[in-house]
Design a protein around this motif. Structure first.
Motif, PDB file in Angstrom:
ATOM      1  N   ALA A  53       0.838  -1.208   0.000  1.00  0.00           N
ATOM      2  CA  ALA A  53       0.000   0.000   0.000  1.00  0.00           C
ATOM      3  C   ALA A  53       0.870   1.254   0.000  1.00  0.00           C
ATOM      4  N   HIS A  54       1.960   1.224   0.747  1.00  0.00           N
ATOM      5  CA  HIS A  54       2.909   2.344   0.785  1.00  0.00           C
ATOM      6  C   HIS A  54       3.432   2.648  -0.621  1.00  0.00           C
ATOM      7  N   CYS A  55       3.817   1.602  -1.333  1.00  0.00           N
ATOM      8  CA  CYS A  55       4.339   1.793  -2.696  1.00  0.00           C
ATOM      9  C   CYS A  55       3.239   2.232  -3.659  1.00  0.00           C
ATOM     10  N   ARG A  56       2.064   1.629  -3.554  1.00  0.00           N
ATOM     11  CA  ARG A  56       0.966   2.011  -4.455  1.00  0.00           C
ATOM     12  C   ARG A  56       0.549   3.466  -4.244  1.00  0.00           C
ATOM     13  N   ASP A  57       0.671   3.934  -3.024  1.00  0.00           N
ATOM     14  CA  ASP A  57       0.298   5.314  -2.716  1.00  0.00           C
ATOM     15  C   ASP A  57       1.390   6.308  -3.086  1.00  0.00           C
TER      16      ASP A  57
END
Length: 713
Positions: free
Chosen positions: A255-259
């Motif tokens: 989620a950190h990377c997707r955001d």
């Protein structure tokens, strides 16, 4: 943003919280993990029966694979894996048959068509980039793949050319703990953090790199502790034997990377219940007590007990599941053993491209001249890149010093650099910072990133500032760039152009600015090697290199960049020259002289002297490309003159002259009236002092003397 870290839970603690996972999902995890282990076991049995030829397992890493795979989408995300990731590939869509086809070396192997050993995963269907044996080469390629998405989000029209582009795509790059010792790991983290790329690095730490324990490999015994200085790199640790813990922590990092909050690193602690491979026996270096402790933490054993404890399964239901999984793997094994290996006639398939091949007649075109003004090689190389970038938004140009000025606003006050020799001058000003930019001073970084971009559909044209410094990139060029199409059975290609300057004849170049080592690259199957000697050829050959689908090493001689004698008119924006088409630059009848690069002019001067002073008519051939080599033009000339002299700038021994001489002797012996002779540099490094350089490099007088000697034979 400061680096974030999360301590690993105690490895012997079971989490009561299931991170939102259902019993059905946990049973699915268990089945995939079990199938992965069963495929390992089946391969081990087949290897002992001599029915397959190598085995390396993913045992102990299964929980990491399933917990991570639950958060990714193989239709939009990209995966750069290593050989322990069997469970991950099964979780994203591959089958036991896919793996066993590779183990038996079948032509139907979806990863490589029988070209690579087992556990070298690759599958275009699921965006699994083809894996190779040299550990650590995937790091920079993963960064390049993520960078392709970044550029596509900023460059108009680029996204439609990329494979499975999505605004929230991420790249997963996995590795063992030992491979984090490779320099390219640190280069990749540097660029990922600098560009804020959505890359999740996963370190699967089983505490050993073959026989070397982690505390010997890594200062302090923990690579994640060493990484805390990287800005914007979120670092988390987890129990890699617990799929629930992996699932929870991996979900946060994905989620950190997707955001688009930057890259992340998951340090997953796991076990290695089997030896490194069947070529290794871990009992030789691991005490029995250590092996027993590892066995107690086995991820499959732990999850099985947990499913029963939580009431998600019974002993009977799991036994039934296990029997079904064993049968599935047995059936896949039986099927794989019926599949034939690749036919002998396919041995050269996919070594080079069959579409947009630089050898095709379609690349033969006539120049369309505009003005009569003569331009230097620098001018026409620059105009070729400019015109090609205008034509094709997939092209990016990067390398050390290639941009005009990197700091914001600087171009409003300065003229811009554009390379040490000004070959890329003005390109950044014209096309912007997302298509022309400077790289770190790290040659592997340049080529590795270019490979990742090319895998996704971009066409990088990268520069290594001096040939003498190309060697840190040689690993990526030889083991990765040149092999990608072949080892993936044609599923992946890397149309990358690597431009670099080479050669002597500039006073003061010395050992580290005067090398000519092309034969190390011509000896690399899958790579094209181009070596123009004049401005118009440089323009047409570079355009072919950019437009074709093969990787190309494009050698530009520093001494030839601004010479008056090799200037040419602009041949127009569509001028291309097929590779493997040598040019007769001087007609002759008594002797054939084969040469290239800076030796073309010196050979022409020597040939003129020989004719005026000795009455010897010398035919001079400019090779233009070394790989492929145009033996047809050489043969036509030698059959006419009956004598051959090869002249080149590289050292005499084991150089291109040796190869050409051997082929002439082998293929044209009946037409020879004398020995095949060579003129080249002495077998020593080029020295700094001009008087020494003059002696080391071949001069006009050396070529003239060789012509006279051979003519008199």
């Amino acid at each position: 943003m400061e680096t974030e870290t999360r301590e690993s839970p105690a490895l012997d603690v079971k989490r009561d919280d299931l991170a939102g996972l259902t019993g059905e999902q946990l049973l699915g995890f268990y089945r995939t993990m079990l199938v992965s282990r069963l495929v390992d076991d089946r391969e081990i049995a087949l290897k002992r029966q001599n029915r397959i030829f190598f085995q390396i397992s993913g045992a102990g890493h299964e929980a990491i694979g399933v917990g991570l795979a639950a958060h990714v989408d193989p239709a939009r995300d990209w995966f750069f894996l290593y050989y322990r990731d069997r469970a991950f590939t099964l979780a994203v869509g591959q089958t036991p048959l896919d793996h066993l086809l590779q183990a038996v070396g079948a032509a139907d192997d979806p990863a490589s068509g029988g070209r690579q050993m087992p556990s070298h995963y690759g599958d275009k269907r699921y965006n699994i980039a083809n894996t190779s044996s040299p550990t650590g080469t995937q790091f920079l390629q993963a960064v390049g793949a993520a960078e392709a998405g970044l550029r596509a989000s900023r460059v108009d029209g680029l996204a439609e050319h990329l494979s499975s582009f999505a605004d929230d795509e991420i790249v997963i790059c996995t590795t063992g703990d030992g491979t984090t010792s490779e320099g390219e790991f640190w280069e990749a983290l540097n660029t990922a953090c600098n560009l804020q790329l959505p890359v999740l690095f996963v370190v699967e730490d089983n505490e050993y790199a073959i026989s070397v324990p982690v505390e010997v490999q890594t200062a302090g015994g923990s690579v994640s502790k060493l990484l805390t200085g990287f800005p914007s790199l979120r670092i988390e640790e987890c129990d890699g034997t617990d799929p629930v813990d992996v699932y929870e922590v991996a979900g946060e990092l994905v989620a950190h990377c997707r955001d688009r909050k930057g890259p992340a690193l998951l340090h997953a602690h796991c076990t290695r219940p089997y030896s490194h491979s069947l070529s290794d026996d871990e009992r030789m270096y691991r005490p029995a007590a250590e092996l027993e402790e590892q066995a107690a933490r086995d991820c499959i054993r732990q999850l099985r007990a947990r499913l029963i404890d939580l009431g998600f399964a019974t002993e009977e239901s799991l036994t039934a599941l296990e029997e079904a999984a064993k049968q599935e793997v047995a059936d896949a094994s039986d099927e794989a053993l019926t599949r034939p290996q690749p036919a002998a006639e396919t041995v050269y398939d996919h070594l080079y491209t069959e579409e947009r091949s630089p050898l095709d007649a379609a690349f033969r075109s006539e120049p369309v001249y505009g003005e009569d003004r003569k331009l230097t090689m620098v001018d026409l190389l620059n105009s070729c890149m400019r015109e090609e970038m205008e034509r094709d938004e997939r092209i990016v140009v990067f390398g050390e010093d290639v941009a005009d000025a990197s700091r914001e606003g600087a171009l409003e006050e300065v003229k811009g650099k554009g390379g040490v020799f000004k070959v890329t001058h003005g390109l950044q000003a014209r096309f912007g910072n997302d298509r022309v930019y400077n790289s770190p001073l790290a040659e592997a970084n340049i080529v590795g990133r270019a490979i990742g971009m090319a895998l996704r559909g971009m066409r990088p044209v990268v520069e290594v500032q001096f040939f003498d410094y190309i060697w840190p990139a040689f690993h990526q060029i030889r083991n990765e760039l040149a092999t990608m199409r072949y080892r993936s059975n044609g599923d992946f290609s890397c149309p990358v152009v690597v431009r670099t300057t080479y050669g002597g004849y500039l006073k003061g170049g010395a050992i580290y600015h005067s090398q000519t080592g092309a034969t190390l690259f011509t000896h690399t199957p899958g790579l094209r090697v181009v070596i123009p000697s004049d401005a118009e050829d440089a323009n047409g050959l570079l355009r072919t290199a950019i437009r074709c689908d093969d990787p190309v090493l494009f050698l530009e001689h520093k001494h030839l960049y601004r010479q008056v004698y090799n200037k040419g008119r602009d041949p127009g924006p569509d001028y291309t020259i097929p590779f493997g088409q040598a040019r007769v630059v001087r007609e002759g009848t008594d002797l054939t002289l084969i040469t290239c690069g800076a030796l073309v002019k010196r050979s022409m001067d020597a040939a003129k002297q020989a004719e005026s002073e000795l009455g010897v008519s010398v035919e001079v051939i400019d090779l233009r490309t070394l790989a492929p080599l145009d033996m047809d033009t050489i043969a036509t000339s030698v059959k006419k003159t009956n004598k051959a002299l090869v002249v080149h700038e590289d050292a005499l021994s084991f150089g291109i002259g040796a190869e050409i001489s051997a082929r002439i002797a082998d293929e044209l012996f009946p037409w020879l009236d004398g020995p095949v002779r060579r003129v080249a540099s002495k077998d020593v490094w080029v020295a700094y002092a001009p008087d020494l350089e003059q002696v080391i490099l071949p001069q006009v007088s050396d070529v003239r003397a060789a012509i006279e000697d051979l003519a008199n034979f």
